[in-house]
Design a protein around this motif. Structure first.
Motif, PDB file in Angstrom:
ATOM      1  N   ALA A 100      -5.854 -11.270   0.966  1.00 16.81           N
ATOM      2  CA  ALA A 100      -4.647 -11.634   1.708  1.00 16.81           C
ATOM      3  C   ALA A 100      -3.399 -11.418   0.854  1.00 16.81           C
ATOM      4  O   ALA A 100      -2.371 -10.931   1.339  1.00 16.81           O
ATOM      5  CB  ALA A 100      -4.738 -13.094   2.163  1.00 16.81           C
ATOM      6  N   LEU A 101      -3.480 -11.781  -0.435  1.00 13.61           N
ATOM      7  CA  LEU A 101      -2.348 -11.546  -1.340  1.00 13.61           C
ATOM      8  C   LEU A 101      -2.032 -10.056  -1.455  1.00 13.61           C
ATOM      9  O   LEU A 101      -0.870  -9.640  -1.408  1.00 13.61           O
ATOM     10  CB  LEU A 101      -2.666 -12.116  -2.725  1.00 13.61           C
ATOM     11  N   ILE A 102      -3.079  -9.245  -1.604  1.00 20.24           N
ATOM     12  CA  ILE A 102      -2.894  -7.796  -1.734  1.00 20.24           C
ATOM     13  C   ILE A 102      -2.315  -7.212  -0.449  1.00 20.24           C
ATOM     14  O   ILE A 102      -1.420  -6.355  -0.488  1.00 20.24           O
ATOM     15  CB  ILE A 102      -4.234  -7.120  -2.089  1.00 20.24           C
ATOM     16  N   LEU A 103      -2.798  -7.683   0.696  1.00 23.77           N
ATOM     17  CA  LEU A 103      -2.288  -7.183   1.973  1.00 23.77           C
ATOM     18  C   LEU A 103      -0.800  -7.481   2.118  1.00 23.77           C
ATOM     19  O   LEU A 103      -0.016  -6.615   2.534  1.00 23.77           O
ATOM     20  CB  LEU A 103      -3.064  -7.810   3.132  1.00 23.77           C
ATOM     21  N   GLY A 104      -0.393  -8.701   1.768  1.00 23.32           N
ATOM     22  CA  GLY A 104       1.028  -9.044   1.834  1.00 23.32           C
ATOM     23  C   GLY A 104       1.863  -8.163   0.932  1.00 23.32           C
ATOM     24  O   GLY A 104       2.968  -7.742   1.299  1.00 23.32           O
ATOM     25  N   MET A 105       1.331  -7.837  -0.240  1.00 27.14           N
ATOM     26  CA  MET A 105       2.056  -6.988  -1.190  1.00 27.14           C
ATOM     27  C   MET A 105       2.160  -5.557  -0.666  1.00 27.14           C
ATOM     28  O   MET A 105       3.219  -4.917  -0.773  1.00 27.14           O
ATOM     29  CB  MET A 105       1.356  -7.023  -2.542  1.00 27.14           C
ATOM     30  N   ILE A 106       1.078  -5.036  -0.103  1.00 24.18           N
ATOM     31  CA  ILE A 106       1.099  -3.668   0.433  1.00 24.18           C
ATOM     32  C   ILE A 106       2.107  -3.553   1.572  1.00 24.18           C
ATOM     33  O   ILE A 106       2.928  -2.628   1.615  1.00 24.18           O
ATOM     34  CB  ILE A 106      -0.313  -3.258   0.917  1.00 24.18           C
ATOM     35  N   VAL A 107       2.063  -4.495   2.510  1.00 19.39           N
ATOM     36  CA  VAL A 107       2.989  -4.455   3.649  1.00 19.39           C
ATOM     37  C   VAL A 107       4.430  -4.587   3.175  1.00 19.39           C
ATOM     38  O   VAL A 107       5.327  -3.892   3.667  1.00 19.39           O
ATOM     39  CB  VAL A 107       2.636  -5.576   4.649  1.00 19.39           C
ATOM     40  N   GLY A 108       4.673  -5.470   2.201  1.00 20.16           N
ATOM     41  CA  GLY A 108       6.022  -5.630   1.674  1.00 20.16           C
ATOM     42  C   GLY A 108       6.562  -4.366   1.050  1.00 20.16           C
ATOM     43  O   GLY A 108       7.745  -4.033   1.187  1.00 20.16           O
TER      44      GLY A 108
END
Length: 442
Positions: A100-108
């Protein structure tokens, strides 16, 4: 295990549409939004309604968790399985929290919701976030670990700390399973008490529409829908990312485990609407425990996974943390290198555990993360303070669904999932609790 004739005969008869809790809560949320929008002062004044309902729920959380864990462990007898369940649960939590942390970073990085705002950090009022920064400073990892142990046995049931209840209940359940016949007599009493508390939960949930109405009227009345306009891109990005995480990521996990994520969401619709209305996943915690048992998950697994998941499996909070941190950096024209973003990710993994269980944990954990990563100005949190209440709803919803999926998956891994009950629940059949009389109302 196949459904018995008793199970089939006790299935609830169809009720009128307006008698369903989810319909009442949805109507209450709609009424709260309208009142808060057209009469903001009146909406703000109704805050005590939401607060009182959440207090009612918190009143029963500790005993429900305690009784569920103790009766589950003591009734299982295989104490080695307790450690095995915990190990599987934490492995699941670690993997999906990191994802979830990685997904938020990728989308950002891809959508860059903060780009173009050109905010000068010196012009921001740091005092607005000083309270959260102070709480974040107090929420250290060691402080969190030491705080898991209560001062007294009864303190764990009165101070509202879920992890303290978990620790005491696990120890007491192991002790109860180790004393033979005397333990069996006490186990029978606790199981009867458990039935009474679940009945109390159903009574408390009758007030859910009132609580949702008051909480939503306050939110719209105080912050106003117009407060979303300036930061609409961040809010939309966060909601869409969370939706994709639930439907795609958790949907794949659910499919591999043999159930549909959409059917699970439909099964939990009352609880999800309650979480939406109150902006608190804790408001639906007792109901989630009951719903997971009704859906065929082992009482022991439910008792261990759900409470720990509320502190360690915060998928929505983790998406929010990295996405919001990148938004602040982009809005303040701060270019983060790959190394700084990896540092941000690592710090977020730790801080999300250190402040777990703290009221307003999403904003506090963000403050804790930014205070350690100097490249992103903590004062930039003032940019999103006004919309945090609206972000909190999405965080809570995503966390809630994530914990429901985790409970079913760990039950399946443990071979403690009644597939007939799960299939019936996914079809919308209201089965009674497997080890107790049916509870009316949810």
């Amino acid at each position: 295990m196949n459904l018995s004739a008793t199970d089939v005969s006790t299935l609830g008869q169809p009720r009128r549409w307006y008698s369903h809790l989810y319909v009442q809560v949805l109507a209450a949320i709609t009424a709260g939004v309208l009142l808060g929008h057209f009469a903001p002062a009146t909406g703000e004044a109704l805050k005590p309604l939401g607060d009182m309902f959440i207090k009612l729920v918190k009143m029963v959380i500790a005993p429900v968790i305690f009784l569920t864990i103790v009766t589950g462990i003591a009734g299982m007898r295989d104490l080695a399985a307790v450690g095995r369940v915990a190990a599987k649960a934490f492995a699941y939590f670690l993997f999906f929290s990191t994802l979830a942390l990685i997904l938020g970073m990728i989308v950002g990085n891809v959508l860059k919701p903060g780009a173009g705002l050109n905010i000068d950090p010196a012009t921001l009022d740091a005092q607005k976030v000083a309270e959260y920064s102070a709480k974040a400073h107090d929420s250290t990892i060691m402080g969190f670990v030491s705080g898991m142990v209560p001062d007294t046995f009864l303190a764990s049931l009165t101070q509202g700390n879920i992890l303290q209840v978990l620790v005491v209940a696990v120890l007491f359940g192991i002790a109860l399973a180790s004393i033979g016949e005397r333990g069996e007599r006490l186990l029978g009493i606790l199981e009867d008490v458990s039935v009474a508390f679940f009945k109390l939960v159903s009574i408390v949930m009758k007030a859910a529409p009132i609580g949702a109405f008051g909480a939503m009227a306050f939110t719209i009345g105080k912050y106003g829908v117009e407060s979303l306009s300036n930061l609409a891109q961040l809010v939309a990005t966060f909601y869409i990312t969370s939706l994709l995480f639930v439907v795609v990521v958790l949907g794949i996990v659910a499919r591999l485990a043999g159930f549909s994520i959409l059917r699970l969401i439909a099964y939990l619709r009352e609880e999800l609407l309650l979480v939406l209305g109150t902006s608190s996943s804790e408001s639906a915690l007792p109901a989630l425990i009951e719903k997971m048992e009704r859906a065929g998950c082992s009482k022991t697994v439910v008792g261990l996974v759900v409470p720990t998941g509320y502190s360690f499996n915060l998928d929505g909070t983790n998406i929010y943390m990295t996405l919001a941190a990148l938004f602040i950096a982009q809005a303040c024209n701060v270019e983060l290198s790959l190394g700084e973003q990896i540092l941000l990710l690592g710090v977020a993994m730790l801080s999300s555990k250190g402040a777990a269980g703290v009221t307003g944990a999403g904003f506090i954990t963000l403050a804790a993360t930014l205070s350690i990563v100097p490249a992103v100005p903590v004062a930039g949190m003032a940019l999103i303070l006004g919309i945090d209440r609206f972000m909190s709803e999405c965080r809570s919803l995503t966390n809630f669904v994530g914990n429901a999926v985790a409970t079913i998956v760990v039950s399946r891994w443990e071979g403690a999932l009644d597939r007939d009950r799960l299939d019936a629940a996914m079809r919308g059949q209201a089965l009674p609790l497997p080890t107790a009389p049916a509870v009316v109302g949810i």
